[in-house]
Each structure stands twice: as structure tokens, then as C-alpha cells.
Enzyme design. Sequence first.
Site, PDB file in Angstrom:
ATOM      1  N   GLY A  68      43.826  -9.120  30.761  1.00 36.24           N
ATOM      2  CA  GLY A  68      45.167  -9.781  30.210  1.00 36.24           C
ATOM      3  C   GLY A  68      44.726 -11.005  29.704  1.00 36.24           C
ATOM      4  N   ARG A  69      43.798 -11.640  29.912  1.00 35.86           N
ATOM      5  CA  ARG A  69      43.323 -12.996  29.413  1.00 35.86           C
ATOM      6  C   ARG A  69      44.372 -13.835  29.795  1.00 35.86           C
ATOM      7  NH1 ARG A  69      39.290 -14.130  25.217  1.00 35.86           N
ATOM      8  NH2 ARG A  69      39.213 -12.089  24.788  1.00 35.86           N
ATOM      9  N   GLY A  74      37.461  -7.724  21.578  1.00 40.48           N
ATOM     10  CA  GLY A  74      37.359  -6.571  22.727  1.00 40.48           C
ATOM     11  C   GLY A  74      37.868  -5.271  22.205  1.00 40.48           C
ATOM     12  N   ASP A 125      45.431  -6.280  26.076  1.00 38.62           N
ATOM     13  CA  ASP A 125      46.065  -7.607  26.584  1.00 38.62           C
ATOM     14  C   ASP A 125      47.714  -7.557  26.281  1.00 38.62           C
ATOM     15  OD1 ASP A 125      43.707  -8.262  27.483  1.00 38.62           O
ATOM     16  OD2 ASP A 125      43.404  -9.723  25.898  1.00 38.62           O
ATOM     17  N   ASP A 152      44.008 -11.715  18.008  1.00 38.35           N
ATOM     18  CA  ASP A 152      44.463 -12.813  17.197  1.00 38.35           C
ATOM     19  C   ASP A 152      43.412 -13.243  16.429  1.00 38.35           C
ATOM     20  OD1 ASP A 152      47.235 -13.122  17.729  1.00 38.35           O
ATOM     21  OD2 ASP A 152      46.810 -14.626  19.496  1.00 38.35           O
ATOM     22  N   GLY A 153      42.174 -13.408  17.196  1.00 38.45           N
ATOM     23  CA  GLY A 153      41.118 -13.954  16.531  1.00 38.45           C
ATOM     24  C   GLY A 153      40.495 -13.319  15.242  1.00 38.45           C
ATOM     25  N   HIS A 161      51.495  -2.863  55.087  1.00 35.26           N
ATOM     26  CA  HIS A 161      50.176  -3.165  54.224  1.00 35.26           C
ATOM     27  C   HIS A 161      51.031  -3.767  52.730  1.00 35.26           C
ATOM     28  CE1 HIS A 161      52.010   0.965  53.250  1.00 35.26           C
ATOM     29  NE2 HIS A 161      51.383   0.851  52.171  1.00 35.26           N
ATOM     30  N   THR A 178      44.222  -4.459  21.150  1.00 34.06           N
ATOM     31  CA  THR A 178      43.915  -5.329  22.428  1.00 34.06           C
ATOM     32  C   THR A 178      44.746  -4.696  23.741  1.00 34.06           C
ATOM     33  OG1 THR A 178      43.777  -7.233  23.437  1.00 34.06           O
ATOM     34  CG2 THR A 178      45.131  -7.074  21.564  1.00 34.06           C
ATOM     35  N   GLY A 203      54.283  -0.918  43.127  1.00 32.09           N
ATOM     36  CA  GLY A 203      55.365  -1.601  44.162  1.00 32.09           C
ATOM     37  C   GLY A 203      54.584  -2.865  44.664  1.00 32.09           C
ATOM     38  N   ASP A 227      48.906  -9.166  23.878  1.00 32.01           N
ATOM     39  CA  ASP A 227      49.138 -10.553  23.816  1.00 32.01           C
ATOM     40  C   ASP A 227      49.351 -11.057  22.226  1.00 32.01           C
ATOM     41  OD1 ASP A 227      46.532 -10.086  22.866  1.00 32.01           O
ATOM     42  OD2 ASP A 227      45.567 -11.652  23.925  1.00 32.01           O
ATOM     43  N   ARG A 281      32.015  -9.668  18.848  1.00 27.50           N
ATOM     44  CA  ARG A 281      32.558 -11.092  18.832  1.00 27.50           C
ATOM     45  C   ARG A 281      31.471 -11.700  17.559  1.00 27.50           C
ATOM     46  NH1 ARG A 281      34.714 -10.316  24.027  1.00 27.50           N
ATOM     47  NH2 ARG A 281      36.728  -9.950  23.533  1.00 27.50           N
TER      48      ARG A 281
HETATM   49  P1  ADP Z   1      40.305 -11.154  19.345  1.00 23.04           P
HETATM   50  O1  ADP Z   1      40.283 -10.595  17.827  1.00 23.04           O
HETATM   51  O2  ADP Z   1      40.260  -9.944  20.134  1.00 23.04           O
HETATM   52  O3  ADP Z   1      41.113 -12.034  19.495  1.00 23.04           O
HETATM   53  P2  ADP Z   1      38.116 -12.600  19.143  1.00 23.04           P
HETATM   54  O4  ADP Z   1      38.987 -14.167  19.669  1.00 23.04           O
HETATM   55  O5  ADP Z   1      36.607 -12.854  19.917  1.00 23.04           O
HETATM   56  O6  ADP Z   1      38.863 -11.577  19.581  1.00 23.04           O
HETATM   57  O7  ADP Z   1      37.871 -12.699  17.652  1.00 23.04           O
HETATM   58  C1  ADP Z   1      37.079 -11.639  16.916  1.00 23.04           C
HETATM   59  C2  ADP Z   1      36.040 -12.243  15.996  1.00 23.04           C
HETATM   60  O8  ADP Z   1      36.900 -12.884  15.030  1.00 23.04           O
HETATM   61  C3  ADP Z   1      35.295 -13.354  16.428  1.00 23.04           C
HETATM   62  O9  ADP Z   1      34.029 -13.187  16.946  1.00 23.04           O
HETATM   63  C4  ADP Z   1      35.221 -14.212  15.050  1.00 23.04           C
HETATM   64  O10 ADP Z   1      33.924 -13.489  14.176  1.00 23.04           O
HETATM   65  C5  ADP Z   1      36.380 -13.986  14.277  1.00 23.04           C
HETATM   66  N1  ADP Z   1      37.333 -14.859  14.407  1.00 23.04           N
HETATM   67  C6  ADP Z   1      37.900 -15.559  15.310  1.00 23.04           C
HETATM   68  N2  ADP Z   1      38.635 -16.713  15.112  1.00 23.04           N
HETATM   69  C7  ADP Z   1      38.308 -16.929  13.875  1.00 23.04           C
HETATM   70  C8  ADP Z   1      38.776 -18.100  13.211  1.00 23.04           C
HETATM   71  N3  ADP Z   1      39.300 -19.180  13.450  1.00 23.04           N
HETATM   72  N4  ADP Z   1      38.247 -17.725  11.858  1.00 23.04           N
HETATM   73  C9  ADP Z   1      37.577 -16.906  11.361  1.00 23.04           C
HETATM   74  N5  ADP Z   1      37.107 -15.905  12.075  1.00 23.04           N
HETATM   75  C10 ADP Z   1      37.421 -15.895  13.430  1.00 23.04           C
HETATM   76  O1  F6P Z   2      40.903  -9.022  25.200  1.00 20.16           O
HETATM   77  C1  F6P Z   2      40.590  -7.982  26.209  1.00 20.16           C
HETATM   78  C2  F6P Z   2      39.886  -8.459  27.393  1.00 20.16           C
HETATM   79  O2  F6P Z   2      39.567  -7.318  28.090  1.00 20.16           O
HETATM   80  C3  F6P Z   2      40.592  -9.600  28.028  1.00 20.16           C
HETATM   81  O3  F6P Z   2      41.226  -8.698  29.082  1.00 20.16           O
HETATM   82  C4  F6P Z   2      39.586 -10.213  28.867  1.00 20.16           C
HETATM   83  O4  F6P Z   2      39.792 -11.518  29.364  1.00 20.16           O
HETATM   84  C5  F6P Z   2      38.295 -10.228  27.956  1.00 20.16           C
HETATM   85  O5  F6P Z   2      38.524  -9.280  27.123  1.00 20.16           O
HETATM   86  C6  F6P Z   2      37.018 -10.157  28.412  1.00 20.16           C
HETATM   87  O6  F6P Z   2      36.194 -10.217  27.408  1.00 20.16           O
HETATM   88  P1  F6P Z   2      34.435  -9.514  27.506  1.00 20.16           P
HETATM   89  O7  F6P Z   2      34.525  -8.422  26.694  1.00 20.16           O
HETATM   90  O8  F6P Z   2      33.789 -10.740  26.726  1.00 20.16           O
HETATM   91  O9  F6P Z   2      34.042  -9.421  28.786  1.00 20.16           O
END
Ligand code: ADP
Ligand code: F6P
Length: 321
Positions: free
Chosen positions: A171-172, A12, A128, A104-105, A217, A126, A186, A130, A73
Amino acid sequence: MKKTVAILTSGGDSPGMNAAIRAAVRAGLASDMRVVGVKRGYNGLINGDVLEMDLRSVSDIIQRGGTILYTARSPEFLTEEGFNKAILFCNKEKIDGVIVIGGDGSFRGASKMTSAGVPCIGIPGTIDNDIACSEYTIGFDTAMNTAVGMIDKLRDTAQSHDRCSVVEVMGRNCGDIALYTGIAVGATAILVPEVLYDFEKDIIERMKFTQLNGKKHFIIIVAEGVGHVQDIARKIQDRTGIDSRATVLGHVQRGGSPTLRDRVVASEMSAYAIEIFLKGKSNRVVAMKDGKILDYDIAEALIMKKSFSENLYKTAFKISI
Ligand code: ADP
Ligand code: F6P
């Protein structure tokens, strides 16, 4: 022979990614490297979609949301064939390293690439917040400020109608955006995935108590990982008789001009990434700890547990009466 570093944004998008790209390009060029930009995350490596970056290619972007390199992605990168194509392209283009701005991904992908002989450095980008190893991720501050601006507007209309506004923020699975935003607007109650909530005690009783003190409210902040804002609003209305409305803020939180904090952190993190890459480090993720920029091994970073500020959460409830 000049070293070549490639930069990509993945997952994202988040405000501040452009500031990160700019700093990485400029720091790389200043260190006499060749810098290439990769379009649409890992897809760009698979399809050979790259562009040569020079000093002026990143002019006028520090203040812009989104990412000039686009992001994606990439399901194809998860396949053996796609992954091998990406590695082959890096070898053919003589790419000595890749800076991966994402979550992370994206770092999992970066770690796999490093193991396959293409050294990578990750930068947390990101909204988030996170990423367990880092107390801050690029985009978090801007997203929260956007959310606060919108919730302040919701407050105006909730106040005029004596209503309850139930608002979902992004925030996932992480409740940080909800927690900090909730405090800043608040909110009477803040629901996050990290803490189990009791509908009667944490929402209804609190609303009734504050109502007795003259409150008319209400704002209830719900993290995306908790969800169900329509149901929550309906149940609040049924139990209290207070007219309630649900709002999902959605993707507007991902856009907009990055705040000062996001521009500065992005710049610091990218310059640092280039610095450690030049020192020969790889499979590292840049992070912030106690306000300082440092780096961790990606594998270690990925098994760390994200902490949630229970104290701040308790404080939020204490003062929302
Ligand atoms: P983020 O990086 O924000 O966590 P994603 O989890 O969608 O977003 O991961 C982004 C891209 O990173 C994925 O579309 C994929 O191409 C790559 N990716 C995610 N997980 C893995 C994995 N376990 N091994 C290799 N590539 C990955
Ligand atoms: O990781 C950023 C984020 O905006 C999250 O807060 C949300 O869950 C997700 O991405 C939404 O993803 P998409 O771009 O697939 O709608």
C-alpha cells in the site's frame, strides 16, 4: 485522417490493467481510431517501442493479471533529453493522444506531456488505492482478495499453535489495503500510516483483554507504510509471552486474475477515457466518485488530499474484541 491514440501502462503493475488495455483498444477501434500499444511505460515512447493494436490483439486478456504492454519506472523520462525524445516520437508517429494507466507519478508525466503538446488522459491503475481524486483504483480489490486468502491460511496455522501472526500488506503510504483486509480477516489490531498508534494500548492491552475472554490466536495487520513487522512480532512475544511470527505478503498481492470489480471498473474507466478524448478533453484523469465515473484536471487531481475512513477504522477496532 484517423486519430491515433496510444495506450501505456506505467509504474507498478496491477491486476485489471489488461482489462483496461482491452477496453481502451476496443473502444478506440469502435470509434474509428488507430490504436497503438506502447511497451514498458514511458520507456516505449523514448525508444519507439510500440505495436499496432487490432481487435484480436487484446483477445483472452481480460482475465489475466499483469500487463501485456509491460510496465516500467522510467528514470530516463525524468531527464530533459529522455522527455524530449518521447515527445519527438509522438510527433513523428502522429500520436494525437496518450492514455496513461498508472499512479500519481505516471500522471505527473502525463501532465508534462500534455503541456508539451501531446494530450494525455490518465486512468488510475494501482493496487494501493492511493489516488486522492478517485475512491477506487484498478487492482485494489484483487490485491485485497489475494491478501485475505493468504491471511486466512496464516490464521489456520496461528490457530493450531495458539500464536500471533503479524502480517505486512502492501500500500506504500496508504493504509486502505490494511484497513479493509484487516476487517475482512478479523484482525485484533490494524496499523496504518494515517493513524498514530500506541503499542501498549492498541496492541498489548487489546490482546490481553481478548485473551481474558478466551482468545488464543491473534492476527495483527500492518500496512507497508508502518512496516517493522519483525520488530512488532518480537515485541509482542516479549510483552505477552505469546509465540509470534511475522509475514510480509509482498508482490504476490500484485499478481493474479483480476476480480469482477477490477475487470468492470477497468472496462468502464477505459471506455470513458476514450469518450472524453474524442470530445477533445486532455490533461484529465478518470476517477470514481460515489460509484460514478467522472474526470478531473490532472493538476487539480494531484493536489487533492487522499481521505482515510477514520469511521471504518474505529469500527474495525470496536468489533475486534
Ligand atoms: P506510479 O505511477 O505508480 O505513481 P511512479 O511514481 O514510479 O509510479 O511513476 C512512474 C513513472 O512516471 C516514472 O518512472 C517516471 O517515468 C514518470 N514520472 C514520475 N514522476 C514524474 C514527474 N514528476 N515528471 C515526469 N514524469 C514522472
Ligand atoms: O504501488 C504498488 C506497490 O506494490 C506498492 O504497494 C509498493 O510499495 C511498491 O509498489 C513496490 O514497488 P516495487 O515494484 O518497486 O517493488
